[in-house]
Scaffold this active site. Structure first.
Site, PDB file in Angstrom:
ATOM      1  N   ARG A   1      24.394 -34.889 -10.402  1.00 18.16           N
ATOM      2  CA  ARG A   1      25.286 -35.184 -11.523  1.00 18.16           C
ATOM      3  C   ARG A   1      25.836 -33.886 -12.099  1.00 18.16           C
ATOM      4  O   ARG A   1      25.333 -32.800 -11.814  1.00 18.16           O
ATOM      5  CB  ARG A   1      24.571 -35.999 -12.596  1.00 18.16           C
ATOM      6  CG  ARG A   1      23.431 -35.267 -13.261  1.00 18.16           C
ATOM      7  CD  ARG A   1      22.858 -36.091 -14.398  1.00 18.16           C
ATOM      8  NE  ARG A   1      21.692 -35.441 -14.971  1.00 18.16           N
ATOM      9  CZ  ARG A   1      20.968 -35.953 -15.952  1.00 18.16           C
ATOM     10  NH1 ARG A   1      21.291 -37.110 -16.477  1.00 18.16           N
ATOM     11  NH2 ARG A   1      19.933 -35.311 -16.431  1.00 18.16           N
TER      12      ARG A   1
ATOM     13  N   GLU B   1      25.251 -33.889 -22.897  1.00 19.80           N
ATOM     14  CA  GLU B   1      24.492 -32.639 -22.786  1.00 19.80           C
ATOM     15  C   GLU B   1      25.294 -31.553 -22.063  1.00 19.80           C
ATOM     16  O   GLU B   1      24.909 -31.078 -20.988  1.00 19.80           O
ATOM     17  CB  GLU B   1      23.174 -32.873 -22.057  1.00 19.80           C
ATOM     18  CG  GLU B   1      22.220 -33.745 -22.821  1.00 19.80           C
ATOM     19  CD  GLU B   1      20.879 -33.936 -22.121  1.00 19.80           C
ATOM     20  OE1 GLU B   1      20.799 -33.736 -20.907  1.00 19.80           O
ATOM     21  OE2 GLU B   1      19.915 -34.284 -22.814  1.00 19.80           O
TER      22      GLU B   1
ATOM     23  N   GLU C   1      18.489 -39.130 -27.827  1.00 17.40           N
ATOM     24  CA  GLU C   1      17.605 -39.489 -26.703  1.00 17.40           C
ATOM     25  C   GLU C   1      16.221 -38.899 -26.905  1.00 17.40           C
ATOM     26  O   GLU C   1      16.081 -37.755 -27.348  1.00 17.40           O
ATOM     27  CB  GLU C   1      18.104 -38.884 -25.384  1.00 17.40           C
ATOM     28  CG  GLU C   1      19.378 -39.397 -24.833  1.00 17.40           C
ATOM     29  CD  GLU C   1      19.726 -38.644 -23.533  1.00 17.40           C
ATOM     30  OE1 GLU C   1      18.816 -38.097 -22.883  1.00 17.40           O
ATOM     31  OE2 GLU C   1      20.913 -38.589 -23.203  1.00 17.40           O
TER      32      GLU C   1
ATOM     33  N   TRP D   1      10.655 -35.394 -14.814  1.00 17.97           N
ATOM     34  CA  TRP D   1      11.158 -34.106 -14.328  1.00 17.97           C
ATOM     35  C   TRP D   1      10.153 -32.966 -14.464  1.00 17.97           C
ATOM     36  O   TRP D   1      10.501 -31.807 -14.321  1.00 17.97           O
ATOM     37  CB  TRP D   1      12.487 -33.760 -14.990  1.00 17.97           C
ATOM     38  CG  TRP D   1      12.615 -34.155 -16.440  1.00 17.97           C
ATOM     39  CD1 TRP D   1      13.308 -35.228 -16.924  1.00 17.97           C
ATOM     40  CD2 TRP D   1      12.039 -33.508 -17.594  1.00 17.97           C
ATOM     41  NE1 TRP D   1      13.196 -35.292 -18.296  1.00 17.97           N
ATOM     42  CE2 TRP D   1      12.436 -34.250 -18.736  1.00 17.97           C
ATOM     43  CE3 TRP D   1      11.236 -32.385 -17.775  1.00 17.97           C
ATOM     44  CZ2 TRP D   1      12.046 -33.896 -20.027  1.00 17.97           C
ATOM     45  CZ3 TRP D   1      10.850 -32.044 -19.072  1.00 17.97           C
ATOM     46  CH2 TRP D   1      11.262 -32.798 -20.176  1.00 17.97           C
TER      47      TRP D   1
HETATM   48  C1  GLA Z   1      18.819 -36.082 -20.316  1.00 19.07           C
HETATM   49  C2  GLA Z   1      20.011 -36.937 -19.967  1.00 19.07           C
HETATM   50  C3  GLA Z   1      19.646 -38.352 -19.636  1.00 19.07           C
HETATM   51  C4  GLA Z   1      18.390 -38.415 -18.807  1.00 19.07           C
HETATM   52  C5  GLA Z   1      17.280 -37.714 -19.535  1.00 19.07           C
HETATM   53  C6  GLA Z   1      15.962 -37.780 -18.817  1.00 19.07           C
HETATM   54  O1  GLA Z   1      18.519 -36.027 -21.631  1.00 19.07           O
HETATM   55  O2  GLA Z   1      20.993 -36.946 -20.962  1.00 19.07           O
HETATM   56  O3  GLA Z   1      20.733 -38.916 -18.931  1.00 19.07           O
HETATM   57  O4  GLA Z   1      18.614 -37.813 -17.590  1.00 19.07           O
HETATM   58  O5  GLA Z   1      17.624 -36.355 -19.657  1.00 19.07           O
HETATM   59  O6  GLA Z   1      14.923 -37.174 -19.521  1.00 19.07           O
END
Ligand code: GLA
Ligand code: ZN
Length: 662
Positions: free
Chosen positions: A111, A150, A308, A316
């Site tokens: 991505r 982000e 979030e 991860w």
């Molecule tokens: C980021 C992204 C999300 C997801 C989270 C996973 O914050 O914005 O799309 O990938 O990480 O922790």
């Protein structure tokens, strides 16, 4: 501007219905209602579902789900869907792909594979933004615009030729002449003098250490370039949708330092951010609290949105432990305590496929019949009871200075110690103050410091003349200023301030350092009184200050490790090492006592306490991170349990109380 969140603490998260068949959508609506979900973020990674081939649009599914959400009284934070290009775009225009430091193309397949400087990518993204804003600007479900996702995550820095050209333009704007560039970068060193703008490149992989100011300017350039991108998207939205707030989700998680959010924050109608608990940290929940105070600082003290977080494990880290029962609620209320008016998660329903299938969600793989979903429903109910808090603010007597540029510089090549880290000093002081019930505002050095009783300057290696003068002025005016090791060493070009360290703060502190004595990894130095210093020591000579702590051993035995100097109506405190927690807590206790900073309440170890206040009252959050019940002297009405409490409130292990005082 229509305010949002308005009359309740918003609760919800990223919703990716395109990952699921239609049959699941109706179930989603039912479960969202059960859980008390009040908002979702839609469309973050949906570009290839909205424009499956160039110029062919499929908005039908988004229309449908927007309507369903509205029918269920769920507000939409609608993404511009520009975070990740569809495969056809990078296939047709491979020049949009980012390039790493070693010159390797970063191919599609994951991505955010786009170059921040690419005009092709930008045109395509602005076109999609225009279509989204045209179509949805007056949709009744729309509460907020969520631009991209982000920014900088995965694609910054990019070292491609387009970025090289952009960097040169940026440098010309910043310096005007090559002479000024050469002076700023100190190119007299290692034959680096430039005689043509076209010869300047990004700091690509070279033979050995790069030029630190070159690297620093590349950070600045990257942050500025993406900010321009954000502003262009925002401008497109504004043309169609002048009244709906616009945000982009930051990552104020301490390990993410690619953007200078102090430049970005003033352009957000509401500051929003993402936060994930990092299991490998020694004090993960203290980091969470720090992040909250930093985000509030970015928001200028106003409420912010937690866009979030995770309900449980992420996917991860090398190993991804689940959260313990209660922690989803406790973590959420910690964010609210520190100023969040929204509790968001990634994501609503745990994916069945794709690289995030083992990342937790509000609805786990196990489904609604699970403890995790039951805790989510409990959290939704709690959020529903906190509406009276919306708009209230956290008050702090202590400012802790945070500056992304200083962080970039101290993390640059060839420093006296790789153990020097802005975050270590900042987090340690913050954590020890948090332990004693004292709240800090984490703010930029240019912030008006006049209302703080204490100003902490942690390893602020690079500092402008103006910021250094403001810190000194705060002390003159009556604040207690605490300056820790390796602060004030360099100016804004990352040139060392001469005449003895710490150049920018030497006069203020009444301390002059001739040489550094960094400590090796794991090495400690004894302090008189029994404590120990770690990370750093330096040969400080007092020039107007009185000693507070001295080294007891090693090459600096007898020399000051901490000192105090009265300055105007205030006091300047110098700290030349990173002492053990007990020693530093004692020192900070003395500073707080002298400065007249009181704890929100006296709390046992492992219990956090924060006050939010507003026109309609004040609320004390008691966050019990321990495995034992705790008692705190607070009276009032607990919004979490609905019970009247006091004069002593008992808070069960791993839970929180939110007590309306009075
Ligand atoms: C980021 C992204 C999300 C997801 C989270 C996973 O914050 O914005 O799309 O990938 O990480 O922790
Ligand atoms: Zn690039």
């Amino acid at each position: 501007m229509r305010p949002w969140p308005d009359d309740r603490i918003a609760f919800g998260g990223d919703y990716n219905p395109e990952q699921w068949p239609r049959g699941v959508w109706a179930d989603d609506m039912r479960l969202m209602r059960d859980a008390g979900v009040s908002f979702v973020t839609l469309g973050v990674f949906s570009w290839s579902w909205l424009e499956p081939t160039k110029g062919e649009y499929e908005f039908g599914w988004l229309d449908e789900i927007m309507t369903m959400l509205h029918d269920n009284d769920i507000a939409v934070d609608l993404a511009t869907a520009t975070a990740t290009p569809p495969p056809w775009l990078s296939a047709a225009y491979p020049e949009i792909l980012p390039v790493d430091r070693e010159g390797r193309v970063r191919w599609p397949g994951s991505r955010q594979a786009w170059c921040p400087s690419s005009p092709v990518y930008r045109d395509a993204a602005l076109d999609l933004t225009d279509r989204m804003a045209t179509r949805y600007h007056d949709h009744p479900a729309l509460a907020m615009w969520h631009v991209s996702n982000e920014y900088a995550c995965h694609n910054l820095p990019c070292y491609c030729d387009t970025c090289a050209a952009g960097f040169r333009r940026w440098l010309e704007r910043r310096y005007g002449t090559l002479d000024d560039l050469n002076a700023a970068w100190g190119t007299a060193f290692w034959s680096q003098r430039y005689s043509a703008w076209d010869d300047v490149l990004p700091p690509r992989l070279s033979t050995t250490f790069g030029n630190p100011t070159h690297e620093l300017d590349y950070h600045r350039f990257g942050s500025d370039t993406l900010l321009e991108f954000f502003l262009a998207e925002k401008e497109v939205i504004r043309r169609h949708s002048p009244d709906v707030p616009v945000t982009t989700n930051f990552m104020t998680l301490s390990s993410f330092r690619l953007l200078d959010y102090h430049d970005w924050a003033p352009h957000q109608d509401v500051v929003s951010t993402d936060h994930y608990v990092v299991d490998a940290l020694e004090h993960p929940r203290a980091e969470l609290s720090f992040h909250g105070d930093l985000t509030r600082g970015l928001a200028g003290g106003a409420p912010w949105m937690l866009m979030e977080q995770s309900t449980s494990a992420v996917n991860w880290q090398p190993v991804n432990p689940a959260k313990l029962p209660g922690d989803t609620i406790l973590d959420s209320l910690t964010h609210v305590a520190r100023g969040a008016d929204a509790i968001g998660f990634f994501q609503w329903r745990q994916s069945r496929a794709g690289s995030e299938k083992f990342h937790s969600a509000l609805v786990p793989h196990a489904g609604e019949d699970s403890d995790r979903f039951r805790e989510v429903c409990e959290l939704g109910a709690v959020a529903g009871r906190l509406g009276e808090l919306v708009g209230s603010r956290v008050e702090a007597d202590v400012a802790l200075l945070w500056d992304y540029e200083a962080e970039w510089a101290v993390a640059g090549p060839c420093m006296p110690s790789a153990e020097l880290d802005y975050v270590t000093a900042a987090h340690t002081v913050h954590r020890l103050l948090r332990d004693r019930g004292v709240v800090c505002d984490v703010v930029h050095p240019d912030t008006d410091l006049s209302r703080y009783r204490v100003v902490v300057v942690p390893t602020l290696y690079l500092v402008s003349d103006a910021a250094a003068a403001a810190v000194a002025a705060a002390a003159e005016a009556g604040a207690h200023v605490v300056v820790t090791y390796f602060s004030g060493i360099a100016d804004a070009h990352d040139h060392v301030r001469l005449g003895g360290y710490p150049g920018a703060f030497r006069d203020l502190l009444g301390v002059r350092v001739e040489e550094f004595f960094p400590l090796r990894v794991g090495e400690v130095v004894g302090l008189e009184g029994g404590g120990q210093g770690t990370v750093w020591s330096e040969d400080a000579r007092l020039a107007g200050a009185t000693p507070v702590l001295a080294y007891a051993a090693g090459p600096l035995a007898g020399r000051p490790a901490a000192a105090r100097r009265e300055v105007g109506a205030g006091v300047a405190w110098y700290l030349g090492t990173l002492p053990d927690d007990d020693t530093l807590a004692t020192l900070l206790g003395r500073v707080m006592a002298e400065a007249g900073v009181a704890a929100v309440a006296d709390v046992p170890a492992g219990v956090e306490v924060v006050r939010r206040s507003g026109d309609s009252g004040s609320w004390v959050f008691v966050l019990n991170h321990t495995d034992a019940p705790c008692e705190v002297a607070i009276s009032g009405h607990d919004l979490v349990t609905g019970a009247d409490v006091g004069p002593v409130t008992t808070v069960a292990p791993r839970t929180a109380a939110v007590v309306r005082e009075g």
